[in-house]
Design an enzyme around this catalytic site. Structure first.
Site, PDB file in Angstrom:
ATOM      1  N   ASP A   1      17.683 -13.929 -35.157  1.00 43.69           N
ATOM      2  CA  ASP A   1      17.273 -12.386 -35.413  1.00 43.69           C
ATOM      3  C   ASP A   1      18.632 -11.555 -35.573  1.00 43.69           C
ATOM      4  O   ASP A   1      18.602 -10.346 -35.361  1.00 43.69           O
ATOM      5  CB  ASP A   1      16.366 -11.668 -34.638  1.00 43.69           C
ATOM      6  CG  ASP A   1      15.012 -12.207 -34.762  1.00 43.69           C
ATOM      7  OD1 ASP A   1      14.667 -12.923 -35.791  1.00 43.69           O
ATOM      8  OD2 ASP A   1      14.167 -11.683 -33.966  1.00 43.69           O
TER       9      ASP A   1
ATOM     10  N   GLY B   1      21.816 -17.121 -39.649  1.00 44.70           N
ATOM     11  CA  GLY B   1      21.001 -17.930 -40.539  1.00 44.70           C
ATOM     12  C   GLY B   1      20.476 -17.083 -41.668  1.00 44.70           C
ATOM     13  O   GLY B   1      20.863 -16.767 -42.593  1.00 44.70           O
TER      14      GLY B   1
ATOM     15  N   ASN C   1      21.442 -17.510 -31.202  1.00 46.93           N
ATOM     16  CA  ASN C   1      20.972 -17.670 -32.527  1.00 46.93           C
ATOM     17  C   ASN C   1      19.569 -17.134 -32.644  1.00 46.93           C
ATOM     18  O   ASN C   1      18.841 -17.179 -31.631  1.00 46.93           O
ATOM     19  CB  ASN C   1      20.945 -19.147 -32.973  1.00 46.93           C
ATOM     20  CG  ASN C   1      20.312 -19.136 -34.477  1.00 46.93           C
ATOM     21  OD1 ASN C   1      19.479 -20.026 -34.626  1.00 46.93           O
ATOM     22  ND2 ASN C   1      20.714 -18.250 -35.427  1.00 46.93           N
TER      23      ASN C   1
ATOM     24  N   PRO D   1      23.456 -23.939 -39.982  1.00 43.10           N
ATOM     25  CA  PRO D   1      23.155 -24.968 -40.934  1.00 43.10           C
ATOM     26  C   PRO D   1      21.481 -24.768 -41.399  1.00 43.10           C
ATOM     27  O   PRO D   1      20.686 -24.648 -40.795  1.00 43.10           O
ATOM     28  CB  PRO D   1      23.165 -26.193 -40.291  1.00 43.10           C
ATOM     29  CG  PRO D   1      22.888 -25.857 -38.677  1.00 43.10           C
ATOM     30  CD  PRO D   1      23.381 -24.517 -38.445  1.00 43.10           C
ATOM     31  N   MET D   2      21.612 -24.825 -42.937  1.00 37.36           N
ATOM     32  CA  MET D   2      19.981 -24.418 -43.369  1.00 37.36           C
ATOM     33  C   MET D   2      20.014 -25.289 -44.636  1.00 37.36           C
ATOM     34  O   MET D   2      20.765 -25.270 -45.536  1.00 37.36           O
ATOM     35  CB  MET D   2      20.036 -22.972 -43.683  1.00 37.36           C
ATOM     36  CG  MET D   2      19.904 -22.143 -42.418  1.00 37.36           C
ATOM     37  SD  MET D   2      20.040 -20.597 -43.223  1.00 37.36           S
ATOM     38  CE  MET D   2      21.793 -20.269 -43.532  1.00 37.36           C
TER      39      MET D   2
ATOM     40  N   LYS E   1      22.150 -28.084 -31.169  1.00 34.99           N
ATOM     41  CA  LYS E   1      21.095 -26.839 -31.699  1.00 34.99           C
ATOM     42  C   LYS E   1      19.591 -27.230 -31.181  1.00 34.99           C
ATOM     43  O   LYS E   1      19.125 -27.959 -31.560  1.00 34.99           O
ATOM     44  CB  LYS E   1      21.367 -26.320 -33.010  1.00 34.99           C
ATOM     45  CG  LYS E   1      20.859 -25.247 -33.100  1.00 34.99           C
ATOM     46  CD  LYS E   1      21.120 -24.612 -34.802  1.00 34.99           C
ATOM     47  CE  LYS E   1      20.662 -23.124 -34.939  1.00 34.99           C
ATOM     48  NZ  LYS E   1      19.330 -23.099 -35.409  1.00 34.99           N
TER      49      LYS E   1
ATOM     50  N   CYS F   1      14.813 -27.641 -35.409  1.00 31.81           N
ATOM     51  CA  CYS F   1      14.254 -27.466 -36.604  1.00 31.81           C
ATOM     52  C   CYS F   1      12.744 -27.420 -36.643  1.00 31.81           C
ATOM     53  O   CYS F   1      12.193 -28.490 -36.105  1.00 31.81           O
ATOM     54  CB  CYS F   1      14.595 -28.346 -37.708  1.00 31.81           C
ATOM     55  SG  CYS F   1      13.640 -28.069 -39.356  1.00 31.81           S
TER      56      CYS F   1
END
Length: 336
Positions: free
Chosen positions: A205, A227, A203, A17-18, A140, A101
């Site tokens: 790289d 991502g 998650n 999610p971004m 997350k 985040c």
């Protein structure tokens, strides 16, 4: 691999999610190219509770993109619980809680990765959201606040005890933001913990198919999440799936012409599903980041024009101009 009753198949690869990135048009393309699961842009719980229209629009999902998760963030138990109930009415397949985040406007106010400085509140929010909804709830988060506080091994157990159905771990601390290299060692430690029964999603790289394959082989994660490497590159999911499932026998990657066709389709979908102005804004972010146009000589003026275009017709014409420039470059570089 399953998250609750959601079967994602072997070695699933998920779209992260971004904000301002994972709009519905982009999600649909990522799903078509092999993303096992996609997530909406993250949603502010407080804005959702206040019925902010721009936030409510983020809840729009399509059956064509399922399974799909909606991610929420906030710093209040009541707001997160109420937001989760609102999200449940949008009928996603799961609700994800953003405790990862790192950006200042989120973490600096105690939400997102800011929760890593208030673990009791993080756990209370998680427990209460799990109790409030019937959908699977996932989390997350990051390794910890900084290098002196790598708390994820204990935190993973605590979050599991709150009733979550899966845990995604980004291999950086909040202090790192997106700098340095992601450390997958602590993620592997969590996965090897015999007490952990829920899926662990790694998650950080994952920018090539080979890195995704190594994440499964070296760290034993149940799934990987991709991502920033997806920006302007939804076909990365096809490349990863081909590497995981077919290996050396995989078909050749998409041609540059095919990739440009995908970017044009993304523009069309965004304009149709959002509106012309915002659809163009969403697409321009991907055009700015796509690797397709890298290496074209004197491309800067064309890139600037692309990022300033305000109409579908104008942006389409500039993309077609870039296609011609790319073809001339490739013809020049072709062996004689």
């Amino acid at each position: 691999m399953k998250i609750a009753n959601i079967d994602l198949g072997p070695r699933p690869v998920l779209l992260a999610p971004m904000e301002d990135v994972t709009d519905i048009g982009f999600r649909l393309l990522c799903k078509r190219f092999g993303a096992s699961m996609v997530y909406t842009e993250f949603v502010s719980a407080e804005a959702l509770v206040r019925s902010v229209k721009a936030t409510e629009r983020k809840l729009a999902i399509s059956d064509d993109e399922r399974p799909v998760g909606i991610q929420i963030y906030g710093r209040s138990v009541d707001a997160m619980v109420e937001a989760a109930r609102i999200v449940e009415q949008a009928r996603p397949d799961l609700i994800d809680l953003n405790f990862g985040c790192p950006v200042k406007k989120v973490a600096g106010k105690g939400a997102g990765a800011g929760m890593l400085q208030n673990i009791p509140l993080m756990l209370e929010i998680t427990r209460e959201v799990v109790k409030a909804v019937s959908l699977p709830v996932t989390v997350k988060t990051r390794l910890g606040w900084d290098a002196s506080h790598i708390i994820i091994p204990e935190l993973a157990e605590q979050l599991q005890d709150c009733g979550i159905s899966a845990l995604t771990i980004h291999g950086r601390t909040r202090a790192q933001m997106y700098t340095g290299e992601a450390d997958w060692g602590p993620i592997a430690d969590v996965r090897r913990n015999p007490r952990i029964k829920i899926p662990i999603i790694g998650n950080g790289d994952i920018t090539t198919p080979e890195q995704a394959r190594r994440a499964f082989e070296l760290y034993g994660v149940d799934a990987v999440m991709v991502g920033r490497a997806t920006f302007g590159r939804p076909w990365i999911f096809k490349e990863i799936r081909d590497c995981l499932d077919l290996g050396p026998g995989a078909p050749p990657p998409l041609t540059n012409d095919e990739k440009i066709d995908v970017l044009l389709e993304q523009l069309r979908i965004n304009v149709e599903r959002i509106d012309e102005y915002r659809g163009i804004l969403h697409t321009r972010r991907h055009l700015a980041a796509t690797p397709v146009f890298k290496g074209i000589a004197d491309f800067r003026p064309t890139r600037i024009a692309m990022l300033r275009a305000e109409t579908t017709a104008g942006l389409t014409a500039i993309i077609e101009q870039a296609r011609q420039m790319l073809a001339r470059r490739d013809n020049t570089q072709a062996p004689q």
